[in-house]
Design a protein around this motif. Structure first.
Motif, mmCIF file in Angstrom:
data_model
loop_
_atom_site.group_PDB
_atom_site.id
_atom_site.type_symbol
_atom_site.label_atom_id
_atom_site.label_comp_id
_atom_site.label_asym_id
_atom_site.label_seq_id
_atom_site.Cartn_x
_atom_site.Cartn_y
_atom_site.Cartn_z
ATOM 1 N N THR A 188 34.619 50.756 34.691
ATOM 2 C CA THR A 188 33.912 50.285 33.493
ATOM 3 C C THR A 188 32.958 49.116 33.752
ATOM 4 O OG1 THR A 188 35.748 48.796 32.942
ATOM 5 C CG2 THR A 188 35.791 51.015 31.994
ATOM 6 N N GLY A 189 32.883 48.625 34.978
ATOM 7 C CA GLY A 189 31.986 47.512 35.247
ATOM 8 C C GLY A 189 32.420 46.703 36.454
ATOM 9 N N TRP A 190 31.843 45.520 36.593
ATOM 10 C CA TRP A 190 32.105 44.640 37.726
ATOM 11 C C TRP A 190 33.173 43.611 37.364
ATOM 12 C CZ3 TRP A 190 30.184 45.311 42.568
ATOM 13 C CH2 TRP A 190 29.087 46.176 42.700
ATOM 14 N N GLN A 191 34.234 43.568 38.155
ATOM 15 C CA GLN A 191 35.323 42.616 37.943
ATOM 16 C C GLN A 191 35.149 41.430 38.885
ATOM 17 O OE1 GLN A 191 37.877 42.779 35.650
ATOM 18 N NE2 GLN A 191 38.466 40.731 36.326
ATOM 19 N N ALA A 192 35.099 40.221 38.344
ATOM 20 C CA ALA A 192 34.892 39.021 39.149
ATOM 21 C C ALA A 192 36.197 38.499 39.724
ATOM 22 C CB ALA A 192 34.235 37.932 38.308
ATOM 23 N N GLY A 193 36.133 38.029 40.955
ATOM 24 C CA GLY A 193 37.244 37.310 41.557
ATOM 25 C C GLY A 193 37.118 35.824 41.289
ATOM 26 N N GLU A 194 37.812 35.025 42.077
ATOM 27 C CA GLU A 194 37.739 33.577 41.927
ATOM 28 C C GLU A 194 36.367 33.065 42.342
ATOM 29 O OE1 GLU A 194 40.817 31.744 44.168
ATOM 30 O OE2 GLU A 194 42.427 32.860 43.225
ATOM 31 N N SER A 195 36.003 31.886 41.833
ATOM 32 C CA SER A 195 34.776 31.209 42.231
ATOM 33 C C SER A 195 35.118 30.176 43.295
ATOM 34 C CB SER A 195 34.126 30.529 41.017
ATOM 35 O OG SER A 195 32.956 29.831 41.398
#
Length: 252
Positions: free
Chosen positions: A102-109
């Motif tokens: 469903t899209g792009w999942q972000a990890g930690e910054s």
């Protein structure tokens, strides 16, 4: 897979031409030790990625404008996004995005350093700026053993480094883990390979590597634990890329 290390003289020259490290890395007194033999450690398969909620995952990579997005290959499912604080800043942040149904999942910054003078659209040898762009990530290596990456990994003593960086910080350990950024290099070769398709004057040796708490000559550096996490997560079957540049340039 065993890779042959280039002759010691070429290795020394290649790391002198690298965008990595700090000011001391470009002086003859701080050349890396030549490699007697280059071996590749046996790779283990990382544990499966944790399940994540994708309900709010963005359909496009956040912060990227149409020109930048157009350079991300359609088959890419992993993107390391390096966002610089400013065009002339040496500090940035790194986020690993994974593409889901469903899209792009972000990890930690993660906090990061880039080149001393910031970013450029036309990198040249010695300009002390990191190249802006979208580049594939195909090869890794380092002074330490392969932690279990799926990327081809070259372990070699040629990744040894000494001396100090631009702010007097020690450079030792910076190349314990590296991931080659496919800027002006031949993908599918060791990060130590000296091939420069665009010519030597366009620089090379641009890597993700272990942070030494100061600006680099052209690379992007993050903490050792974060480098190890990247190595364990990146998967050639997901066609990983790095998207790197200052925020304003990436938004174009």
């Amino acid at each position: 897979m065993i890779r042959r290390t280039p002759p010691a003289a070429l290795l020394a020259a290649s790391l002198l031409l690298t965008g990595c490290g700090g000011g001391a890395a470009a002086t003859p007194d701080h050349r890396p030790e030549p490699a007697s033999e280059n071996t590749t450690a046996t790779r283990s398969v990382p544990s499966p990625s944790r399940e994540v909620s994708v309900a709010a995952a963005p359909r496009r990579l956040p912060g990227l404008g149409p020109k930048t997005l157009a350079k991300v290959p359609a088959q890419t499912r992993q993107a390391v996004v390096v966002t610089g604080r400013g065009k002339d800043s040496s500090t940035s942040t790194v986020v690993l995005y994974e593409r889901t149904a469903t899209g792009w999942q972000a990890g930690e910054s993660w906090p990061a350093h880039n080149a001393l003078k910031g970013w450029t659209d036309h990198h040249r040898l010695g300009d002390l700026r990191s190249p802006i762009g979208v580049y594939t990530l195909t090869d890794a290596g380092g002074l330490l053993r392969d932690p279990g990456t799926r990327l081809p990994y070259d372990r070699s003593t040629a990744f040894s480094l000494s001396g100090t960086g631009f702010e007097g910080e020690p450079l030792a350990g910076s190349f314990d883990y590296v991931i080659a950024i496919d800027y002006n290099r031949k993908p599918g070769t060791s990060p130590l390979d000296w091939t420069r398709p665009l010519g030597a004057d366009r620089g090379g040796g641009i890597w993700l590597h272990v942070d030494h708490d100061g600006p680099t000559q052209g690379c992007v550096s993050i903490a050792e634990q974060h480098m190890k996490a990247l190595l364990l997560t990146l998967d050639p079957d997901r066609h990983p890329v790095v998207v790197m540049g200052d925020a304003a340039s990436l938004a174009r």
